[in-house]
Each structure stands twice: as structure tokens, then as C-alpha cells.
Motif scaffolding. Structure first.
Motif, PDB file in Angstrom:
ATOM      1  N   VAL A 178       1.016  -1.453   0.437  1.00 41.17           N
ATOM      2  CA  VAL A 178      -0.121   0.023  -0.259  1.00 41.17           C
ATOM      3  C   VAL A 178       0.938   0.913   0.123  1.00 41.17           C
ATOM      4  CG1 VAL A 178      -1.468   1.013   1.142  1.00 41.17           C
ATOM      5  CG2 VAL A 178      -1.608  -1.127   1.213  1.00 41.17           C
ATOM      6  N   THR A 187      -3.900   7.091  -2.410  1.00 38.15           N
ATOM      7  CA  THR A 187      -3.615   6.487  -1.749  1.00 38.15           C
ATOM      8  C   THR A 187      -3.994   4.317  -2.304  1.00 38.15           C
ATOM      9  OG1 THR A 187      -4.085   7.254   0.601  1.00 38.15           O
ATOM     10  CG2 THR A 187      -3.669   4.607   0.235  1.00 38.15           C
ATOM     11  N   TRP A 226      -3.024  -0.072  -4.455  1.00 40.26           N
ATOM     12  CA  TRP A 226      -2.828  -0.637  -3.009  1.00 40.26           C
ATOM     13  C   TRP A 226      -2.197  -1.997  -4.824  1.00 40.26           C
ATOM     14  CZ3 TRP A 226      -5.705  -5.272  -3.497  1.00 40.26           C
ATOM     15  CH2 TRP A 226      -6.480  -5.282  -4.037  1.00 40.26           C
ATOM     16  N   LEU A 265      -7.382   2.551  -3.257  1.00 40.98           N
ATOM     17  CA  LEU A 265      -7.823   1.892  -1.468  1.00 40.98           C
ATOM     18  C   LEU A 265      -9.654   2.720  -0.717  1.00 40.98           C
ATOM     19  CD1 LEU A 265      -6.578  -0.294   0.809  1.00 40.98           C
ATOM     20  CD2 LEU A 265      -5.635   1.876   1.839  1.00 40.98           C
ATOM     21  N   PRO A 297      -4.183   1.355   5.986  1.00 39.70           N
ATOM     22  CA  PRO A 297      -3.339   0.820   4.888  1.00 39.70           C
ATOM     23  C   PRO A 297      -2.546  -0.067   5.620  1.00 39.70           C
ATOM     24  CG  PRO A 297      -2.742   3.065   4.682  1.00 39.70           C
ATOM     25  CD  PRO A 297      -3.691   2.873   5.760  1.00 39.70           C
ATOM     26  N   ALA A 314      -4.886  -2.764   5.654  1.00 43.65           N
ATOM     27  CA  ALA A 314      -5.691  -3.356   4.269  1.00 43.65           C
ATOM     28  C   ALA A 314      -4.288  -4.277   3.547  1.00 43.65           C
ATOM     29  CB  ALA A 314      -5.665  -2.962   3.852  1.00 43.65           C
ATOM     30  N   ASN A 316     -12.429  -4.607  -2.364  1.00 45.38           N
ATOM     31  CA  ASN A 316     -12.808  -3.672  -2.210  1.00 45.38           C
ATOM     32  C   ASN A 316     -13.922  -3.216  -1.473  1.00 45.38           C
ATOM     33  OD1 ASN A 316      -9.749  -2.055  -2.124  1.00 45.38           O
ATOM     34  ND2 ASN A 316     -10.361  -1.417  -4.713  1.00 45.38           N
TER      35      ASN A 316
END
Length: 321
Positions: free
Chosen positions: A66, A81, A83, A110, A116, A119, A279
Motif C-alpha cells: 500500500v 492511496t 495498493w 484503497l 493501510p 489492508a 475493496n
């Protein structure tokens, strides 16, 4: 930039932490400032050479990240942001570095409000689970799923995703993991070492198991085929050196199927479909890791050692630059 990298295949001792030239994005690529990464079992397979794939040397290790977009491009704005869960394979440099270049078609935004650190710990297990259940297992609502090794990271994701998809989930795990597995939506959880396990599972699924996924790598295909419903599917996703005996006749008589699955072979389209599903679940508060430990990227070699020793059951290590 600083990075964890190797100059040859081998044990965790070949991993170095030091300076490498900063990556430069080419056409269709995005430069990302890495916030966090992690270590997956597949990373140890690539580093050791068990999983053969083209890698440029020196090679930055790691699959998942991330980060934030360092410079705008390919539809991504600076500072977003983002990933990725498919670096470090097939010629792509890895993620365990201060910066990484990511193909735009493997980069995903994200959701707002998702941490983060949490995730990055779930992307690889959850994407693996999604592809196993839906892309390869053809899971439909109302079906029965059997998850072997449900206490691990991928096993836990399989239970949660199958339950959220409307399946009835049976699971096997060590007793220490039973409460956790039930909390994810399993209808029944049995000790994988219990006497008469196959018979007990058969009693719990009198119409058979529609999708069977065993993350343990043991692959008792005799028991698995015996438990299958008509047109049931066994998805193989662990044990690269396993050579189990397959009862072909019973599998044939059930119209059953056996499907091997390696996430590193997933197509860009399949990965993007999995990313969309993940997501959505992350934004809704799902797919949170069971246990997270934080370490600097400079300790990547030690984390590889611990993972190979089996010291990280149910735990994810998040690495920071």
C-alpha cells in the motif's frame, strides 16, 4: 532508495537491505511511495527458487504494497492511496522498498477510511480466497463449502468470503482456532486431528460438499472425493511438491472436477475482479486481519525465516520503510 533485495536465489540469508537505484516508471506504469508491505509464503518460494519465475537481479523481494502515488500518470493522481498484490513475479520488481513501479492495470485505489496497515495484511490471502472460491470453484449461494486449514490466513479468508457469499461453511482447524473460525461465519468447525473426521464431515453434509478447498497441503484426495456432491469441485492451492493419489473412478462417477490454482498465474482481469470485491468488503468493514505485527523492512530476512519455520500462524507481519 533503500530496499530488501537478493542477488541470487537461496535461503533467507541471501536477503540484503541497502541502497538501490530508484525505479523509473515506463509507459503504463506508476511510481508509488511505499507505505507498508508484508511477507507471503509465495515470497519465500520465489526467493528460494521453489517457484520458478523470471526475476531481474538485483531483485527486490515482496508481492504486496500500500502506498501513495509519487507522480501522476495513467489516470492516477499524485498523493492517491493505492495498493497492489502482484509485484515480485514474472519479471516485475518487488514491493519491499521505499519506492516501487507498478503497472497501472495492477494498481487499485484503497477505499477511504481503510487503514493501510490492516489492508496490506489481508490482500494476498483474501484475493487468493476470492479466486479459489469464485474464479476456480464456481461457488453459488446456498452451496456447501469445506475449508481445510481454516485457522490460517488464507483459510480464514476462505471462510469469511464463502459465508458472505451465502454458502454453508464447514471447516477444519486446530482447537485453538475454532472460536476465530466460527466468528468468521463457519457453521461447523471440527478438529482436523479428530478420529473419524471424514465420517463426521459426511454426516454434516449429507448431500455432499460442493466446493472443497484445503490450504494445509495434505491433500487427502480419497477423503475429498468421497465427500464431494455430484458436480462438486476440489480446488488445489497448496503443496507444490505434493503427489497425492487421485481416485479417478469415483471422481468421474460424481461428475466432479479437480482444479489446480496458483494465484501468480491469475490474469490481470481476474486480479482486478478480485480487487473490486475486496475493496467493497474492506469499505464495509470486513476482511480485518486477526493479528498484525509491525517491523521495519530491514528485518525482512528474519520474517522470511520465521515464516518458513511456521512461527507466524494466524499472524501477519507488516513491514515499514
Amino acid at each position: 532508495m533503500r530496499a530488501a533485495y537478493i542477488e541470487r536465489l537461496g535461503s533467507p540469508d541471501v536477503i540484503r537491505w541497502g541502497e538501490l537505484p530508484a525505479p523509473v516508471p515506463g509507459p503504463g506504469e506508476v511510481l508509488v511511495d511505499v507505505l507498508v508491505t508484508t511477507v507471503d509464503p509465495v515470497d519465500t518460494f520465489v526467493r528460494s527458487g521453489v517457484f520458478r519465475t523470471p526475476i531481474p537481479l538485483p531483485f527486490v523481494i515482496g508481492r504486496d504494497l500500500v502506498g501513495t502515488v509519487a507522480s501522476p500518470g495513467c489516470g492516477f493522481a499524485e498523493g492517491e492511496t493505492v495498493w497492489c498484490d502482484s509485484l515480485g513475479h514474472d519479471g516485475r520488481q518487488g514491493a519491499t522498498a521505499e519506492q516501487a513501479v507498478v503497472p497501472a492495470d495492477r494498481l487499485y485505489r484503497l477505499p477511504a477510511g481503510v487503514r493501510p496497515e490492516e489492508a496490506v495484511a489481508v490482500f494476498h490471502p483474501a484475493a487468493t480466497a476470492h479466486l479459489a472460491l469464485h474464479t476456480h470453484g464456481g461457488l453459488r449461494p446456498g452451496e456447501t463449502v469445506l475449508v481445510g486449514g481454516a485457522g490460517g490466513n488464507v483459510g480464514s479468508a476462505l471462510v469469511e468470503l464463502a459465508a458472505r457469499a451465502g454458502a454453508r461453511v464447514l471447516a477444519t482447524a486446530a482447537p485453538r482456532d475454532h472460536a476465530h473460525v466460527r466468528s468468521l461465519g463457519a457453521a461447523e468447525v471440527l478438529d482436523y486431528r479428530a478420529a473419524g473426521l471424514t465420517e463426521r464431515l459426511a454426516a454434516l453434509a449429507p448431500d455432499g460438499v460442493d466446493v472443497h478447498v484445503d490450504t494445509s497441503g495434505r491433500h487427502d484426495l480419497g477423503a475429498a472425493v468421497g465427500l464431494l456432491a455430484r458436480r462438486g469441485r476440489i480446488v488445489l492451492m497448496a503443496g507444490p511438491r505434493a503427489e497425492p493419489v487421485l481416485p479417478v473412478g469415483p471422481l468421474y462417477m460424481k461428475d466432479g472436477s479437480l482444479r489446480g490454482f496458483v494465484i501468480s498465474h491469475a490474469t490481470v482481469t481476474e486480479l482486478a475482479e478480485a480487487a473490486t470485491a475486496l475493496n467493497e468488503l474492506l469499505a464495509a468493514g470486513g476482511l480485518r486481519p486477526r493479528s498484525v505485527e509491525h517491523r521495519p523492512m530491514s528485518e525482512a530476512a528474519d520474517v522470511h525465516r520465521r515464516l518458513e519455520r511456521g512461527d507466524l500462524h494466524g499472524r501477519r507481519v507488516v513491514l515499514h520503510p
